[in-house]
Enzyme design. Structure first.
Site, PDB file in Angstrom:
ATOM      1  N   GLN A  31       0.860  -1.204   0.000  1.00  0.00           N
ATOM      2  CA  GLN A  31       0.000   0.000   0.000  1.00  0.00           C
ATOM      3  C   GLN A  31       0.892   1.249   0.000  1.00  0.00           C
ATOM      4  O   GLN A  31       2.106   1.156   0.179  1.00  0.00           O
ATOM      5  CB  GLN A  31      -0.875   0.007   1.251  1.00  0.00           C
ATOM      6  CG  GLN A  31      -0.106  -0.161   2.546  1.00  0.00           C
ATOM      7  CD  GLN A  31      -0.850  -0.930   3.621  1.00  0.00           C
ATOM      8  OE1 GLN A  31      -2.095  -0.994   3.671  1.00  0.00           O
ATOM      9  NE2 GLN A  31      -0.094  -1.541   4.536  1.00  0.00           N
ATOM     10  N   ASP A 137       1.897 -11.856   7.038  1.00  0.00           N
ATOM     11  CA  ASP A 137       0.480 -11.777   6.689  1.00  0.00           C
ATOM     12  C   ASP A 137      -0.309 -12.510   7.780  1.00  0.00           C
ATOM     13  O   ASP A 137      -0.081 -13.695   8.022  1.00  0.00           O
ATOM     14  CB  ASP A 137       0.266 -12.441   5.324  1.00  0.00           C
ATOM     15  CG  ASP A 137      -1.183 -12.306   4.856  1.00  0.00           C
ATOM     16  OD1 ASP A 137      -1.422 -12.469   3.641  1.00  0.00           O
ATOM     17  OD2 ASP A 137      -2.065 -12.035   5.685  1.00  0.00           O
ATOM     18  N   ASP A 155      -7.118  -5.802  14.490  1.00  0.00           N
ATOM     19  CA  ASP A 155      -7.085  -4.340  14.355  1.00  0.00           C
ATOM     20  C   ASP A 155      -6.668  -4.022  12.920  1.00  0.00           C
ATOM     21  O   ASP A 155      -5.557  -3.576  12.643  1.00  0.00           O
ATOM     22  CB  ASP A 155      -6.090  -3.759  15.361  1.00  0.00           C
ATOM     23  CG  ASP A 155      -5.975  -2.251  15.231  1.00  0.00           C
ATOM     24  OD1 ASP A 155      -5.019  -1.679  15.813  1.00  0.00           O
ATOM     25  OD2 ASP A 155      -6.811  -1.638  14.531  1.00  0.00           O
ATOM     26  N   ASP A 158      -9.469  -1.096   6.586  1.00  0.00           N
ATOM     27  CA  ASP A 158     -10.787  -1.395   6.003  1.00  0.00           C
ATOM     28  C   ASP A 158     -10.683  -2.617   5.092  1.00  0.00           C
ATOM     29  O   ASP A 158      -9.575  -3.005   4.696  1.00  0.00           O
ATOM     30  CB  ASP A 158     -11.266  -0.173   5.200  1.00  0.00           C
ATOM     31  CG  ASP A 158     -11.342   1.075   6.090  1.00  0.00           C
ATOM     32  OD1 ASP A 158     -10.909   2.147   5.638  1.00  0.00           O
ATOM     33  OD2 ASP A 158     -11.772   0.941   7.251  1.00  0.00           O
ATOM     34  N   PRO A 162      -4.723  -5.827   1.381  1.00  0.00           N
ATOM     35  CA  PRO A 162      -4.333  -7.036   2.152  1.00  0.00           C
ATOM     36  C   PRO A 162      -5.333  -7.402   3.240  1.00  0.00           C
ATOM     37  O   PRO A 162      -5.253  -8.480   3.816  1.00  0.00           O
ATOM     38  CB  PRO A 162      -2.977  -6.641   2.741  1.00  0.00           C
ATOM     39  CG  PRO A 162      -2.956  -5.153   2.759  1.00  0.00           C
ATOM     40  CD  PRO A 162      -3.794  -4.715   1.594  1.00  0.00           C
TER      41      PRO A 162
END
Ligand code: SAM
Length: 277
Positions: A31, A137, A155, A158, A162
């Site tokens: 990202q 991951d 946690d 959105d 991933p």
């Protein structure tokens, strides 16, 4: 000259943030990671243009996503946080005297690097001896740790990129496998006003996998739609059947035991939606 960040949440709703400074900006394998100085809410982490946490109100969410499950479980020694790369949830979990170990499994090392440098209020937790920062991951990590944790906290960002699979039944099934026989978990499950179908889907999945499924809420300024939901799945302990809670022996800025109980009092429009499973 301030920049305006347009944070789009649906075709009909965006939030515009006045950005005084871009303190950090890097594209990771997962990202776009930025640390921004927001005029209104201060330093913030943004991922792919979506504000994740701001220093002004992060404590609301980070205290509610941790202290509610950690006071529901009578002996939360081993805690896993999936996501939570800013470190705020780990900071709060480590405050509990009964918590011996907090594994924080964040997929993106660039998030860790950015928060360590620019969000010390939260990343202070990385140096807590109870906290292990794991850059993997969470979807794979959870499968490789059966019957290990008392409490798991999802946690996540959105349900994009991933994090998409972190909202699916298969993942919750794997979470159940990673929990001990009396374990419980909580996930952030988005906004009552903008994501009701997702909340229903998450609740339906969790209700089908756990004997106890509960939703609780809190509000904050940072997230769109303001009224935010958390969904709990528990193999044994029901937060609504907790009598006297263990005394709180540490400081918080938002959470208290009155809010523990009050946060499960749901507005009728949500109750009706959840009952219509
Ligand atoms: N409290 C914030 C919120 O509610 O939006 C999010 C906290 S934290 C910034 C969310 C983290 O989840 C991000 O750093 C992201 O990199 C991480 N994440 C997303 N998908 C993941 C996955 N599959 N495994 C582990 N971490 C993941």
């Amino acid at each position: 000259m301030p920049i305006i960040l347009n944070e789009k949440h649906s075709t009909g709703l965006s939030m515009n943030w006045t950005v005084d400074k871009v303190l950090y900006h890097q594209k990771s394998d997962f990202q776009e990671v930025a640390i921004l100085e927001l005029q209104e809410l201060g330093r913030a982490l943004a991922l792919d243009g979506a504000i994740q946490v701001t220093v002004k109100d992060e404590f609301v969410y980070n205290e509610m996503i941790t202290h509610v499950p950690l006071f529901t479980h009578p002996n939360p020694e081993k805690v896993l946080i999936i996501g939570g790369g800013d470190g705020g949830a780990a900071r709060e979990a480590a405050k509990h005297p009964k918590v011996k170990q907090v594994d924080m499994c964040e997929i993106d090392p660039v998030v860790i690097e950015a928060c360590r440098e620019y969000l010390p209020e939260m990343s202070v937790s990385y140096d807590n001896p109870k906290v292990n920062v794991i850059t993997k991951d969470g979807i794979a990590f959870i499968k490789n740790n059966p019957n290990t944790y008392d409490v798991i906290i999802i946690d996540s960002s959105d349900p994009v990129g991933p994090a998409v699979e972190l909202f699916q039944k298969q993942f919750y099934t794997d979470v159940r496998g990673a929990l001990k026989e009396d374990g419980l978990f909580v996930c952030q499950s988005e906004s009552l006003f903008l994501h009701m179908q997702l909340i229903k889907d998450v609740y339906t999945s969790i209700s089908s996998l756990f004997p106890v499924a509960r939703v609780y809420t809190s509000t904050n300024a940072t997230y769109p739609g303001f009224l935010w939901s958390y969904t709990m799945g528990s193999k044994k302990y029901d937060p609504l059947e907790k009598g006297e809670l263990e005394p709180q022996t540490f400081q918080t800025k938002y959470y208290n035991h009155d809010l523990f109980k009050a946060s499960f009092a749901l507005p009728n429009f949500l109750k009706e939606e959840l009952e219509q499973k």
